[in-house]
Design a protein around this motif. Structure first.
Motif, PDB file in Angstrom:
ATOM      1  N   MET A   1      -4.825  -0.173  13.100  1.00  0.00           N
ATOM      2  CA  MET A   1      -3.792   0.492  12.622  1.00  0.00           C
ATOM      3  C   MET A   1      -2.630  -0.676  12.774  1.00  0.00           C
ATOM      4  O   MET A   1      -2.484  -0.907  13.554  1.00  0.00           O
ATOM      5  CB  MET A   1      -3.510   1.086  12.827  1.00  0.00           C
ATOM      6  CG  MET A   1      -2.533   2.850  12.977  1.00  0.00           C
ATOM      7  SD  MET A   1      -2.745   4.328  13.229  1.00  0.00           S
ATOM      8  CE  MET A   1      -3.164   3.763  14.211  1.00  0.00           C
ATOM      9  N   ARG A   2      -1.681  -0.788  11.381  1.00  0.00           N
ATOM     10  CA  ARG A   2      -0.339  -1.474  11.407  1.00  0.00           C
ATOM     11  C   ARG A   2       0.372  -0.703  11.074  1.00  0.00           C
ATOM     12  O   ARG A   2       0.062   0.186  10.176  1.00  0.00           O
ATOM     13  CB  ARG A   2      -0.518  -2.701  10.805  1.00  0.00           C
ATOM     14  CG  ARG A   2      -0.773  -2.508   9.154  1.00  0.00           C
ATOM     15  CD  ARG A   2      -1.334  -3.651   8.990  1.00  0.00           C
ATOM     16  NE  ARG A   2      -1.553  -4.018   6.813  1.00  0.00           N
ATOM     17  CZ  ARG A   2      -0.817  -4.083   6.271  1.00  0.00           C
ATOM     18  NH1 ARG A   2       0.663  -3.902   6.487  1.00  0.00           N
ATOM     19  NH2 ARG A   2      -1.501  -3.804   4.914  1.00  0.00           N
ATOM     20  N   PHE A   3       1.853  -1.133  11.951  1.00  0.00           N
ATOM     21  CA  PHE A   3       2.826  -0.280  11.061  1.00  0.00           C
ATOM     22  C   PHE A   3       4.330  -1.197  10.352  1.00  0.00           C
ATOM     23  O   PHE A   3       4.254  -1.952  11.639  1.00  0.00           O
ATOM     24  CB  PHE A   3       3.789   0.511  11.828  1.00  0.00           C
ATOM     25  CG  PHE A   3       2.927   1.858  12.729  1.00  0.00           C
ATOM     26  CD1 PHE A   3       2.514   2.955  11.348  1.00  0.00           C
ATOM     27  CD2 PHE A   3       1.301   2.034  13.178  1.00  0.00           C
ATOM     28  CE1 PHE A   3       1.495   3.824  11.724  1.00  0.00           C
ATOM     29  CE2 PHE A   3       0.642   2.681  13.250  1.00  0.00           C
ATOM     30  CZ  PHE A   3       1.123   3.819  12.596  1.00  0.00           C
ATOM     31  N   ARG A   4       5.222  -1.236   9.998  1.00  0.00           N
ATOM     32  CA  ARG A   4       5.826  -1.803   9.269  1.00  0.00           C
ATOM     33  C   ARG A   4       6.754  -1.690   9.624  1.00  0.00           C
ATOM     34  O   ARG A   4       7.303  -0.489   9.219  1.00  0.00           O
ATOM     35  CB  ARG A   4       5.080  -2.818   8.447  1.00  0.00           C
ATOM     36  CG  ARG A   4       4.050  -3.736   7.932  1.00  0.00           C
ATOM     37  CD  ARG A   4       4.484  -4.542   6.558  1.00  0.00           C
ATOM     38  NE  ARG A   4       4.689  -3.586   5.752  1.00  0.00           N
ATOM     39  CZ  ARG A   4       3.694  -3.870   4.790  1.00  0.00           C
ATOM     40  NH1 ARG A   4       3.299  -4.897   3.942  1.00  0.00           N
ATOM     41  NH2 ARG A   4       4.471  -3.410   3.295  1.00  0.00           N
ATOM     42  N   LYS A   6      10.100  -0.831   7.833  1.00  0.00           N
ATOM     43  CA  LYS A   6      10.900  -1.230   6.510  1.00  0.00           C
ATOM     44  C   LYS A   6      12.673  -0.997   6.084  1.00  0.00           C
ATOM     45  O   LYS A   6      12.801   0.112   6.996  1.00  0.00           O
ATOM     46  CB  LYS A   6       9.801  -0.019   5.377  1.00  0.00           C
ATOM     47  CG  LYS A   6       8.787  -0.469   5.374  1.00  0.00           C
ATOM     48  CD  LYS A   6       7.884   0.312   4.805  1.00  0.00           C
ATOM     49  CE  LYS A   6       6.306   0.427   4.353  1.00  0.00           C
ATOM     50  NZ  LYS A   6       5.646   1.176   4.022  1.00  0.00           N
ATOM     51  N   GLN A  16       5.159   4.412   0.300  1.00  0.00           N
ATOM     52  CA  GLN A  16       4.222   4.686   1.057  1.00  0.00           C
ATOM     53  C   GLN A  16       3.834   6.411   0.605  1.00  0.00           C
ATOM     54  O   GLN A  16       4.718   6.501   0.172  1.00  0.00           O
ATOM     55  CB  GLN A  16       4.066   4.746   1.763  1.00  0.00           C
ATOM     56  CG  GLN A  16       4.026   3.638   3.021  1.00  0.00           C
ATOM     57  CD  GLN A  16       4.427   3.904   4.543  1.00  0.00           C
ATOM     58  OE1 GLN A  16       4.698   4.611   5.135  1.00  0.00           O
ATOM     59  NE2 GLN A  16       3.380   2.887   5.273  1.00  0.00           N
ATOM     60  N   SER A  51      -8.742   0.023   3.314  1.00  0.00           N
ATOM     61  CA  SER A  51      -8.222  -0.731   4.441  1.00  0.00           C
ATOM     62  C   SER A  51      -8.152  -2.294   4.407  1.00  0.00           C
ATOM     63  O   SER A  51      -7.453  -3.416   4.557  1.00  0.00           O
ATOM     64  CB  SER A  51      -8.951  -0.587   5.570  1.00  0.00           C
ATOM     65  OG  SER A  51      -8.491   0.965   5.716  1.00  0.00           O
ATOM     66  N   GLY A  54      -5.552  -4.067   1.941  1.00  0.00           N
ATOM     67  CA  GLY A  54      -4.461  -3.571   3.015  1.00  0.00           C
ATOM     68  C   GLY A  54      -3.725  -2.219   2.837  1.00  0.00           C
ATOM     69  O   GLY A  54      -2.542  -2.853   2.591  1.00  0.00           O
ATOM     70  N   ARG A  55      -4.076  -1.694   1.943  1.00  0.00           N
ATOM     71  CA  ARG A  55      -3.569  -0.054   1.622  1.00  0.00           C
ATOM     72  C   ARG A  55      -3.335   0.589   2.172  1.00  0.00           C
ATOM     73  O   ARG A  55      -2.654   0.875   2.286  1.00  0.00           O
ATOM     74  CB  ARG A  55      -4.915   0.064   0.344  1.00  0.00           C
ATOM     75  CG  ARG A  55      -4.612  -0.858  -1.340  1.00  0.00           C
ATOM     76  CD  ARG A  55      -2.807  -1.128  -1.271  1.00  0.00           C
ATOM     77  NE  ARG A  55      -3.074  -1.483  -2.563  1.00  0.00           N
ATOM     78  CZ  ARG A  55      -2.177  -1.981  -3.533  1.00  0.00           C
ATOM     79  NH1 ARG A  55      -1.286  -0.906  -3.551  1.00  0.00           N
ATOM     80  NH2 ARG A  55      -2.343  -2.916  -4.110  1.00  0.00           N
ATOM     81  N   GLN A  57      -2.636   2.402   5.132  1.00  0.00           N
ATOM     82  CA  GLN A  57      -1.682   2.432   6.665  1.00  0.00           C
ATOM     83  C   GLN A  57      -2.913   3.010   7.853  1.00  0.00           C
ATOM     84  O   GLN A  57      -2.536   2.720   9.083  1.00  0.00           O
ATOM     85  CB  GLN A  57      -0.388   2.929   6.611  1.00  0.00           C
ATOM     86  CG  GLN A  57       0.174   1.992   5.586  1.00  0.00           C
ATOM     87  CD  GLN A  57       0.290  -0.075   5.929  1.00  0.00           C
ATOM     88  OE1 GLN A  57       0.676   0.106   7.227  1.00  0.00           O
ATOM     89  NE2 GLN A  57      -0.131  -0.193   4.837  1.00  0.00           N
ATOM     90  N   THR A  58      -3.129   4.464   7.636  1.00  0.00           N
ATOM     91  CA  THR A  58      -3.658   5.147   9.162  1.00  0.00           C
ATOM     92  C   THR A  58      -4.683   6.447   7.848  1.00  0.00           C
ATOM     93  O   THR A  58      -4.054   6.340   7.103  1.00  0.00           O
ATOM     94  CB  THR A  58      -2.589   5.008  10.141  1.00  0.00           C
ATOM     95  OG1 THR A  58      -3.371   5.575  10.925  1.00  0.00           O
ATOM     96  CG2 THR A  58      -1.284   6.586   8.885  1.00  0.00           C
ATOM     97  N   GLU A  98      -0.466   2.524   0.840  1.00  0.00           N
ATOM     98  CA  GLU A  98       1.058   2.022  -0.159  1.00  0.00           C
ATOM     99  C   GLU A  98       0.096   1.146  -1.094  1.00  0.00           C
ATOM    100  O   GLU A  98      -0.993   0.986  -1.532  1.00  0.00           O
ATOM    101  CB  GLU A  98       0.819   0.600   0.789  1.00  0.00           C
ATOM    102  CG  GLU A  98       1.402   0.975   2.255  1.00  0.00           C
ATOM    103  CD  GLU A  98       2.283  -0.367   2.441  1.00  0.00           C
ATOM    104  OE1 GLU A  98       1.182  -1.467   2.613  1.00  0.00           O
ATOM    105  OE2 GLU A  98       2.995  -0.628   3.224  1.00  0.00           O
TER     106      GLU A  98
END
Length: 128
Positions: A1-4, A6, A16, A51, A54-55, A57-58, A98
């Motif tokens: 799981m990645r968080f950016r 923003k 999102q 995933s 890259g779409r 996020q969780t 995303e």
């Protein structure tokens, strides 16, 4: 799981969308364990594919028949157990996706396995 992190000025900012699957719990009453496993594998494959792109996020499945509902405020606050399996529709989980706009997230969700089984997907944009 990645968080950016923003900001409105970030070049890589992409909106999102929260995807919520609604279902009638009784739709799965007559399904065998083997059929249920096949359904779960379809959900996992769909999630894994998005995933990898890259779409997503969780995402998570919510526990069946568990939760709390709050209504009112202060001394009038009422907390009830729920949701219950007797309710007509329940939210079974969520995906945070995303996409550039609603059109794209709808295209990404067109082959969502939840739709195969008579479920409904609700898509909501997160405030940026």
């Amino acid at each position: 799981m990645r968080f950016r992190t923003k900001t409105l000025f970030a070049e890589d900012y992409m909106p999102q969308y929260l995807v919520l699957p609604y279902e009638d719990p009784s739709d799965f009453d007559a399904i065998s364990p083997g059929e249920m496993q096949a359904i779960i594998e379809k959900y996992m494959a769909w999630t894994s594919r998005l995933s990898a792109e890259g779409r997503i996020q969780t995402s998570a499945k919510l526990r069946d028949g568990e939760g709390r509902t709050l209504k009112g405020a202060g001394p009038k606050l009422v907390v009830t157990d729920g949701p219950y399996a007797e309710t007509r529709e329940v939210i079974g989980g969520f995906w945070l996706i995303e996409a550039t706009d609603y059109g794209e997230v709808v295209r990404l969700c067109r082959d969502h396995p939840h739709l195969e089984f008579g479920g409904t997907l609700s898509i909501r944009a997160l405030e940026s």
